[in-house]
Motif scaffolding. Structure first.
Motif, PDB file in Angstrom:
ATOM      1  N   ARG A  94      15.311 -47.587  40.049  1.00 54.20           N
ATOM      2  CA  ARG A  94      14.899 -46.183  40.148  1.00 54.20           C
ATOM      3  C   ARG A  94      16.055 -45.306  39.699  1.00 54.20           C
ATOM      4  O   ARG A  94      17.211 -45.535  40.080  1.00 54.20           O
ATOM      5  N   THR A 106      12.311 -41.799  37.935  1.00 53.70           N
ATOM      6  CA  THR A 106      11.681 -42.858  37.157  1.00 53.70           C
ATOM      7  C   THR A 106      11.835 -44.163  37.922  1.00 53.70           C
ATOM      8  O   THR A 106      12.953 -44.559  38.263  1.00 53.70           O
ATOM      9  N   ARG A 108      10.977 -48.271  37.914  1.00 52.90           N
ATOM     10  CA  ARG A 108      10.615 -49.399  37.055  1.00 52.90           C
ATOM     11  C   ARG A 108      10.102 -50.549  37.904  1.00 52.90           C
ATOM     12  O   ARG A 108      10.696 -50.891  38.930  1.00 52.90           O
ATOM     13  N   THR A 113       6.698 -48.302  34.069  1.00 53.99           N
ATOM     14  CA  THR A 113       7.423 -47.261  34.794  1.00 53.99           C
ATOM     15  C   THR A 113       6.469 -46.229  35.369  1.00 53.99           C
ATOM     16  O   THR A 113       5.392 -45.973  34.834  1.00 53.99           O
ATOM     17  N   THR A 115       6.926 -42.183  36.420  1.00 57.12           N
ATOM     18  CA  THR A 115       7.782 -41.004  36.414  1.00 57.12           C
ATOM     19  C   THR A 115       7.165 -39.982  37.357  1.00 57.12           C
ATOM     20  O   THR A 115       5.992 -39.612  37.198  1.00 57.12           O
ATOM     21  N   ASP A 243       1.753 -42.080  29.911  1.00 55.86           N
ATOM     22  CA  ASP A 243       2.736 -41.778  28.874  1.00 55.86           C
ATOM     23  C   ASP A 243       2.202 -42.156  27.506  1.00 55.86           C
ATOM     24  O   ASP A 243       1.456 -43.135  27.356  1.00 55.86           O
TER      25      ASP A 243
END
Length: 365
Positions: A94, A106, A108, A113, A115, A243
């Motif tokens: 993080r 963020t 992971r 990921t 966000t 994303d």
């Protein structure tokens, strides 16, 4: 609201104090360790399983032309970014970007990921694509140091003096790119001699004494963070989006770019995740990307680059340099009497861009 504002004022004051500390502690002499440059590189590259938590600050010295697509990248590479990191492993970490008005975290995990924008209560899910624009976690010294050294050859490495970083006597390593086209003059990395974890990274270009990028840990703890700290599930009422994957960028109805095997002395290579329409050249930190540019985008980008201070405009096109990063929009005449436009971008000199553009023109004729 008052309590929240007070909270971020305290955070800002604390960060200001932390930023001032390196000037004091790094003035203290650091002990060196007897380790060869190549061995130190190998330790750095093997440090992706080293757990830690800490604060870091990244300061960029680049000035990029800003567009809607590049605003975030321009901010990262031209301003100061404060980072709080918790790292359990390559797929479990993080990183929070801390500002005076809030945080963006963020997280992971094995699938990608998350966000999380605390202020807007907005979550964005990404699937860790192979091709992505730089983001704040990429600026951590640990991640950046490993990435920049991943293709450094033995002959490009030398030891430099140690430095005191985050309370550690860090050993120094210099990576000097050998390619004639390179715009980066040197990358200096200081790492923990025991774990190989990069603690500070400075990227320099030959045309200025101001580093293009300087990122360092201010505080570091090598204990493994709790799993609950890096884990993330969006709240039920959060606004959740996805994303954008750069591999899905619309490059128009183009076939694979008809590009030569070598440009500006750099060999073409295959890079996972790069679309077929983009030619990737070079190795290590000296890289060049070339793509045929859709007509609807060429005119506006050319105008934007031409309006940038220091832009070079000639028969080849328009090109600019922002520290070690160079951009060019180049026009060509095709064999069938038509015309084409290419975007060239990379960590190469303006002369190398001009050479590459001329070689592309000769290929298209």
């Amino acid at each position: 609201m008052v309590r929240r504002g007070w909270r971020w004022a305290v955070v800002a004051l604390g960060l200001a104090v932390l930023v001032a500390l390196p000037a004091v502690f790094e003035a203290l002499p650091a002990d060196d360790a007897s380790v060869a440059a190549t061995d130190l590189r190998d330790r750095v590259l093997a440090s992706d399983d080293v757990a830690f938590s800490g604060y870091a600050v990244s300061t960029g010295g680049l000035t990029l032309p800003v567009s809607d697509a590049l605003t975030g990248v321009a901010d990262l590479l031209s301003d100061q970014t404060s980072l709080r990191a918790w790292y359990r492993g390559a797929e479990d970490w993080r990183v929070d970007v801390v500002t005076t008005t809030g945080e963006t975290g963020t997280h992971r995990d094995a699938a990608g990921t998350w966000t999380w924008d605390y202020a807007d209560q907005r979550a964005s899910r990404g699937d860790a694509p192979p091709l992505a624009l730089p983001a704040a976690p990429d600026l951590l010294p640990s991640a950046l140091g490993r990435r920049l050294l991943s293709e450094a050859t033995d002959a490009e490495l030398t030891r430099i003096d140690p430095a005191r970083v985050a309370g550690v006597d860090a050993v120094g390593l210099r990576y000097t790119p050998a390619a004639e086209a390179a715009s980066v003059s040197a990358v200096d990395i200081w790492a923990d001699p025991t774990t190989g974890l990069p603690l500070r990274v400075v990227v320099r270009s030959a045309d200025t004494s101001i580093p293009a990028l300087d990122t360092r840990f201010l505080d570091l703890d090598l204990a493994t963070p709790d799993a609950a700290t890096t884990a993330f599930d969006p709240p039920p009422d959060a606004d959740v989006t996805t994303d954008r994957d750069l591999t899905d960028v619309d490059l128009g109805r183009q076939e694979r770019a008809d590009l030569p095997a070598t440009l500006a002395g750099l060999d073409r290579r295959t890079v996972e995740g790069v679309p077929d329409q983009i030619g990737a050249y070079g190795s290590g930190i000296t890289v060049l990307a070339v793509s045929a540019l859709p007509g609807r985008a060429a005119g506006s980008l050319r105008s934007q680059l031409a309006a940038t201070p220091g832009a070079v405009v000639d028969d080849l096109g328009v090109r600019i340099a922002a520290g070690p990063l160079s951009l060019m929009v180049a026009g060509t005449s095709t064999r069938d009497g038509g015309s084409g436009t290419y975007l060239l971008a990379g960590t190469v000199t303006l002369d190398a861009l001009a050479t590459a553009a001329q070689q592309i023109q000769e290929t298209d004729r």
